[in-house]
Enzyme design. Structure first.
Site, mmCIF file in Angstrom:
data_model
loop_
_atom_site.group_PDB
_atom_site.id
_atom_site.type_symbol
_atom_site.label_atom_id
_atom_site.label_comp_id
_atom_site.label_asym_id
_atom_site.label_seq_id
_atom_site.Cartn_x
_atom_site.Cartn_y
_atom_site.Cartn_z
ATOM 1 N N HIS A 176 11.250 6.676 -0.898
ATOM 2 C CA HIS A 176 10.223 5.661 -1.214
ATOM 3 C C HIS A 176 10.148 5.393 -2.717
ATOM 4 C CE1 HIS A 176 6.245 3.775 0.373
ATOM 5 N NE2 HIS A 176 6.767 3.054 -0.610
ATOM 6 N N ARG A 187 7.526 -0.859 4.737
ATOM 7 C CA ARG A 187 6.717 0.230 5.269
ATOM 8 C C ARG A 187 7.374 0.737 6.547
ATOM 9 N NH1 ARG A 187 4.883 0.321 0.947
ATOM 10 N NH2 ARG A 187 2.688 0.351 0.266
#
Length: 315
Positions: free
Chosen positions: A278, A230
């Site tokens: 991502h 993250r």
């Protein structure tokens, strides 16, 4: 199966998930919510289960008989940070295909840095023949920061490839081929002994901003940095400064504090940074549907669900 399942995601393929769940749980009524506002056709009282990725605020309150929430992915930080979670069982996906996908992506990233590929890419752009003698995998110290399900899979894949793999986790872990340490007292030594750092921590109140300027400075000068966890685990401004100074020589970044990465971010223009959108690991409907169906059966039978999330802990 009794009741209905509502699916919400603004980025995932609803019909693909609907088909996969129909095969894994015959008879389950799967309703796809409108990605724009979360509305769904049919009586909300029929809905017992929700498979979601970042639904709009107040989404869960529409379903008074909800019994199970399944997070559409392994990372649950966006879900548990909400203030409108229902008091029901919450689970995450734990799909072996996701673990393999993550391990292969991490291996690609590590090999790219270990074999000096960015150096050769730069030399090619400059039309220079530039030789760097390869090092063996066993000479290269790779640190995996976070040894959860995905981190452990990645660490063991790197170990199988012969890298000198070290792992850090909050609590003690034991993995074949991986030198493991745990606890905050061990973090500084772990970072100082890492040539290629792979960040695989969940985002929790304890890990948010953990890799700040002070911790990044503990890495050896010239270290390589990979983040597939993250973005908010890292102080992005401090990372940019470390990359600009050369203290961190190169980075592969799949996650960011703000996604999509804003066009004005300096990271886009840094020739020692690879930006990916991502995608290191995503949920695969055909394989993940079976575990969702299993947890629905467990709820219906009054048994404990698998891969349950503790919102207070953050994962």
């Amino acid at each position: 199966m009794s009741g209905a399942l509502v699916f919400y995601s603004a980025v995932d393929n609803g019909p693909e998930w609907q088909a996969a769940l129909a095969a894994a749980a015959p008879g389950l009524d799967v309703r796809i919510a409108d990605p724009a506002d979360g509305t769904v056709e049919g009586d909300p009282a029929d809905v017992r289960y929700a498979l979601v990725w970042k639904p709009p605020h107040g989404f869960f309150a529409r379903f008074p008989n909800l019994k199970l929430v399944v997070n559409l992915g392994a990372g649950v930080d966006a879900l548990v940070a909400r203030d409108d979670l229902p008091d029901v069982a919450i689970t995450r996906l734990s799909d072996p295909h996701m673990a393999r996908m993550m391990a292969s992506f991490v291996l690609f990233c590590v090999l790219r840095h270990a074999r000096e590929i960015p150096t050769f890419e730069k030399a090619q752009r400059e039309r220079r023949w530039h030789y760097v003698h390869p090092r063996t995998a066993g000479e290269i110290r790779v640190g995996v920061l976070g040894l959860g399900e995905l981190g452990a899979a990645a660490a063991q894949e790197l170990a199988r490839q012969g890298f000198d793999v070290r792992g850090w986790s909050r609590t003690a872990k034991s993995l074949d081929g991986v030198q493991s340490c745990h606890g905050m007292d061990a973090l500084a030594g772990f970072l100082a002994d890492t040539e290629i750092l792979v960040v695989m921590l969940p985002l929790t109140p304890e890990t948010r901003g953990l890799l700040d300027a002070a911790h990044l400075a503990l890495l050896p000068r010239g270290a390589k940095f990979i983040n597939v966890a993250r973005g908010a685990v890292v102080d992005e401004a401090a990372l940019i400064t470390a990359l600009a100074s050369g203290h961190i020589a190169e980075a592969t970044l799949d996650v960011f504090a703000t996604e999509p990465l804003p066009s004005e971010s300096p990271l886009w223009g840094m020739d020692n940074v690879l930006v990916t959108p991502h995608l290191a690991s995503v949920a695969i409907p055909a394989s993940a549907a079976a575990q969702i169906a299993d947890n629905i059966r467990r709820v219906e039978e009054g048994r404990e669900v698998l891969n349950r999330v503790d919102p207070a802990r953050g994962y």
